[in-house]
Design a protein around this motif. Sequence first.
Motif, PDB file in Angstrom:
ATOM      1  N   TYR A  22      66.838  10.028  86.158  1.00 35.62           N
ATOM      2  CA  TYR A  22      66.589   9.881  87.589  1.00 35.62           C
ATOM      3  C   TYR A  22      67.804   9.283  88.288  1.00 35.62           C
ATOM      4  O   TYR A  22      68.230   9.768  89.337  1.00 35.62           O
ATOM      5  N   PHE A  23      68.359   8.219  87.724  1.00 32.35           N
ATOM      6  CA  PHE A  23      69.513   7.589  88.375  1.00 32.35           C
ATOM      7  C   PHE A  23      70.731   8.501  88.377  1.00 32.35           C
ATOM      8  O   PHE A  23      71.493   8.508  89.335  1.00 32.35           O
ATOM      9  N   LEU A  24      70.895   9.274  87.332  1.00 28.10           N
ATOM     10  CA  LEU A  24      71.978  10.260  87.318  1.00 28.10           C
ATOM     11  C   LEU A  24      71.766  11.275  88.426  1.00 28.10           C
ATOM     12  O   LEU A  24      72.690  11.597  89.183  1.00 28.10           O
ATOM     13  N   LEU A  25      70.557  11.756  88.551  1.00 26.24           N
ATOM     14  CA  LEU A  25      70.218  12.706  89.607  1.00 26.24           C
ATOM     15  C   LEU A  25      70.405  12.080  90.987  1.00 26.24           C
ATOM     16  O   LEU A  25      70.975  12.705  91.895  1.00 26.24           O
ATOM     17  N   GLU A  26      69.984  10.848  91.140  1.00 30.36           N
ATOM     18  CA  GLU A  26      70.080  10.153  92.427  1.00 30.36           C
ATOM     19  C   GLU A  26      71.535   9.928  92.835  1.00 30.36           C
ATOM     20  O   GLU A  26      71.921  10.174  93.981  1.00 30.36           O
ATOM     21  N   VAL A  27      72.343   9.453  91.905  1.00 30.26           N
ATOM     22  CA  VAL A  27      73.731   9.108  92.219  1.00 30.26           C
ATOM     23  C   VAL A  27      74.565  10.353  92.480  1.00 30.26           C
ATOM     24  O   VAL A  27      75.421  10.361  93.368  1.00 30.26           O
ATOM     25  N   ILE A  28      74.319  11.438  91.752  1.00 26.59           N
ATOM     26  CA  ILE A  28      75.179  12.615  91.856  1.00 26.59           C
ATOM     27  C   ILE A  28      74.624  13.671  92.816  1.00 26.59           C
ATOM     28  O   ILE A  28      75.307  14.097  93.735  1.00 26.59           O
ATOM     29  N   LEU A  29      73.384  14.086  92.615  1.00 25.69           N
ATOM     30  CA  LEU A  29      72.865  15.233  93.360  1.00 25.69           C
ATOM     31  C   LEU A  29      72.109  14.855  94.629  1.00 25.69           C
ATOM     32  O   LEU A  29      72.397  15.377  95.705  1.00 25.69           O
ATOM     33  N   LEU A  30      71.151  13.963  94.514  1.00 25.16           N
ATOM     34  CA  LEU A  30      70.287  13.674  95.662  1.00 25.16           C
ATOM     35  C   LEU A  30      71.020  12.988  96.807  1.00 25.16           C
ATOM     36  O   LEU A  30      70.608  13.098  97.954  1.00 25.16           O
ATOM     37  N   LYS A  31      72.082  12.277  96.496  1.00 28.72           N
ATOM     38  CA  LYS A  31      72.862  11.627  97.550  1.00 28.72           C
ATOM     39  C   LYS A  31      73.385  12.671  98.543  1.00 28.72           C
ATOM     40  O   LYS A  31      73.437  12.436  99.741  1.00 28.72           O
ATOM     41  N   ALA A  32      73.756  13.843  98.038  1.00 31.60           N
ATOM     42  CA  ALA A  32      74.256  14.914  98.896  1.00 31.60           C
ATOM     43  C   ALA A  32      73.119  15.655  99.596  1.00 31.60           C
ATOM     44  O   ALA A  32      73.266  16.098 100.739  1.00 31.60           O
ATOM     45  N   LEU A  33      71.977  15.801  98.930  1.00 29.53           N
ATOM     46  CA  LEU A  33      70.861  16.555  99.502  1.00 29.53           C
ATOM     47  C   LEU A  33      70.001  15.739 100.456  1.00 29.53           C
ATOM     48  O   LEU A  33      69.377  16.295 101.352  1.00 29.53           O
ATOM     49  N   TYR A  34      69.916  14.450 100.253  1.00 27.61           N
ATOM     50  CA  TYR A  34      68.992  13.603 101.007  1.00 27.61           C
ATOM     51  C   TYR A  34      69.140  13.716 102.525  1.00 27.61           C
ATOM     52  O   TYR A  34      68.132  13.800 103.224  1.00 27.61           O
ATOM     53  N   PRO A  35      70.361  13.734 103.081  1.00 30.80           N
ATOM     54  CA  PRO A  35      70.473  13.842 104.543  1.00 30.80           C
ATOM     55  C   PRO A  35      69.920  15.167 105.104  1.00 30.80           C
ATOM     56  O   PRO A  35      69.553  15.237 106.268  1.00 30.80           O
ATOM     57  N   LYS A  36      69.814  16.190 104.260  1.00 33.55           N
ATOM     58  CA  LYS A  36      69.340  17.497 104.718  1.00 33.55           C
ATOM     59  C   LYS A  36      67.828  17.653 104.634  1.00 33.55           C
ATOM     60  O   LYS A  36      67.285  18.627 105.133  1.00 33.55           O
ATOM     61  N   LEU A  37      67.137  16.693 104.020  1.00 33.61           N
ATOM     62  CA  LEU A  37      65.690  16.771 103.876  1.00 33.61           C
ATOM     63  C   LEU A  37      64.983  16.418 105.179  1.00 33.61           C
ATOM     64  O   LEU A  37      65.476  15.622 105.971  1.00 33.61           O
ATOM     65  N   THR A  38      63.812  16.993 105.372  1.00 29.23           N
ATOM     66  CA  THR A  38      62.995  16.645 106.531  1.00 29.23           C
ATOM     67  C   THR A  38      62.396  15.260 106.319  1.00 29.23           C
ATOM     68  O   THR A  38      62.273  14.808 105.174  1.00 29.23           O
ATOM     69  N   PRO A  39      61.978  14.586 107.393  1.00 26.48           N
ATOM     70  CA  PRO A  39      61.339  13.274 107.227  1.00 26.48           C
ATOM     71  C   PRO A  39      60.091  13.329 106.345  1.00 26.48           C
ATOM     72  O   PRO A  39      59.830  12.395 105.588  1.00 26.48           O
ATOM     73  N   GLU A  40      59.329  14.417 106.428  1.00 25.14           N
ATOM     74  CA  GLU A  40      58.138  14.557 105.579  1.00 25.14           C
ATOM     75  C   GLU A  40      58.522  14.611 104.103  1.00 25.14           C
ATOM     76  O   GLU A  40      57.903  13.969 103.263  1.00 25.14           O
ATOM     77  N   ALA A  41      59.536  15.395 103.791  1.00 25.20           N
ATOM     78  CA  ALA A  41      59.988  15.521 102.403  1.00 25.20           C
ATOM     79  C   ALA A  41      60.520  14.194 101.890  1.00 25.20           C
ATOM     80  O   ALA A  41      60.270  13.822 100.734  1.00 25.20           O
ATOM     81  N   LYS A  42      61.249  13.481 102.725  1.00 19.27           N
ATOM     82  CA  LYS A  42      61.765  12.170 102.322  1.00 19.27           C
ATOM     83  C   LYS A  42      60.624  11.206 102.005  1.00 19.27           C
ATOM     84  O   LYS A  42      60.681  10.460 101.031  1.00 19.27           O
ATOM     85  N   SER A  43      59.583  11.229 102.827  1.00 18.47           N
ATOM     86  CA  SER A  43      58.448  10.333 102.639  1.00 18.47           C
ATOM     87  C   SER A  43      57.711  10.640 101.336  1.00 18.47           C
ATOM     88  O   SER A  43      57.390   9.733 100.566  1.00 18.47           O
ATOM     89  N   VAL A  44      57.438  11.910 101.092  1.00 20.89           N
ATOM     90  CA  VAL A  44      56.740  12.306  99.869  1.00 20.89           C
ATOM     91  C   VAL A  44      57.577  11.968  98.645  1.00 20.89           C
ATOM     92  O   VAL A  44      57.084  11.416  97.664  1.00 20.89           O
ATOM     93  N   PHE A  45      58.849  12.274  98.721  1.00 17.66           N
ATOM     94  CA  PHE A  45      59.743  12.011  97.600  1.00 17.66           C
ATOM     95  C   PHE A  45      59.835  10.512  97.321  1.00 17.66           C
ATOM     96  O   PHE A  45      59.771  10.081  96.168  1.00 17.66           O
ATOM     97  N   ALA A  46      59.965   9.711  98.358  1.00 17.14           N
ATOM     98  CA  ALA A  46      60.118   8.266  98.190  1.00 17.14           C
ATOM     99  C   ALA A  46      58.868   7.638  97.578  1.00 17.14           C
ATOM    100  O   ALA A  46      58.966   6.782  96.700  1.00 17.14           O
ATOM    101  N   THR A  47      57.692   8.063  98.012  1.00  8.80           N
ATOM    102  CA  THR A  47      56.445   7.501  97.500  1.00  8.80           C
ATOM    103  C   THR A  47      56.282   7.803  96.011  1.00  8.80           C
ATOM    104  O   THR A  47      55.968   6.914  95.224  1.00  8.80           O
ATOM    105  N   ARG A  48      56.495   9.041  95.633  1.00  8.97           N
ATOM    106  CA  ARG A  48      56.358   9.417  94.224  1.00  8.97           C
ATOM    107  C   ARG A  48      57.430   8.775  93.368  1.00  8.97           C
ATOM    108  O   ARG A  48      57.175   8.378  92.244  1.00  8.97           O
ATOM    109  N   LYS A  49      58.623   8.689  93.914  1.00 14.13           N
ATOM    110  CA  LYS A  49      59.749   8.134  93.175  1.00 14.13           C
ATOM    111  C   LYS A  49      59.477   6.686  92.779  1.00 14.13           C
ATOM    112  O   LYS A  49      59.672   6.311  91.624  1.00 14.13           O
ATOM    113  N   VAL A  50      59.010   5.881  93.701  1.00 12.56           N
ATOM    114  CA  VAL A  50      58.779   4.461  93.430  1.00 12.56           C
ATOM    115  C   VAL A  50      57.723   4.292  92.344  1.00 12.56           C
ATOM    116  O   VAL A  50      57.896   3.502  91.414  1.00 12.56           O
TER     117      VAL A  50
END
Length: 142
Positions: A22-50
């Motif tokens: 997860y941290f590898l994915l977060e540091v390398i890939l998701l950092k670039a994709l996160y700004p392009k996500l919709t607020p709904e997607a960010k919310s769902v992703f953040a809740t499940r991630k935690v």
Amino acid sequence: MSSVYFVALIVHLLSAIFFVGYFLLEVILLKALYPKLTPEAKSVFATRKVKMIFVSLFLLFLSGGIMATQYLGNSMGYFADGLQSLLSLKIILSFVFLALVLYWYVIVKILQKSLPLKKLMHPLSFVLLLMIVILSKAMFYI
């Protein structure tokens, strides 16, 4: 090797694969994709991630503690040989990592404030995790 140790080892390995992955994915890939996500997607992703992160972290500490009792303890010592020294260092780094996670949780989730040094948290966490993984592999060769 007892069956309890073997089960703890399997749980520890699977949890570590998920957690470090997860941290590898977060540091390398998701950092670039996160700004392009919709607020709904960010919310769902953040809740499940935690939830997933805390479950895997709990399993890592539980299974690691079970396995550590095979190598550390009162009669065996804690720094008697190379394996014990590296394992003790790994445990110390793990608790430093846990302190970072708890610091993040208190600031962001409980106090609901912005995290100071937010940009450093994931890279620092990832470096700590890499050091822990390297120690895990090195301790049986030293």
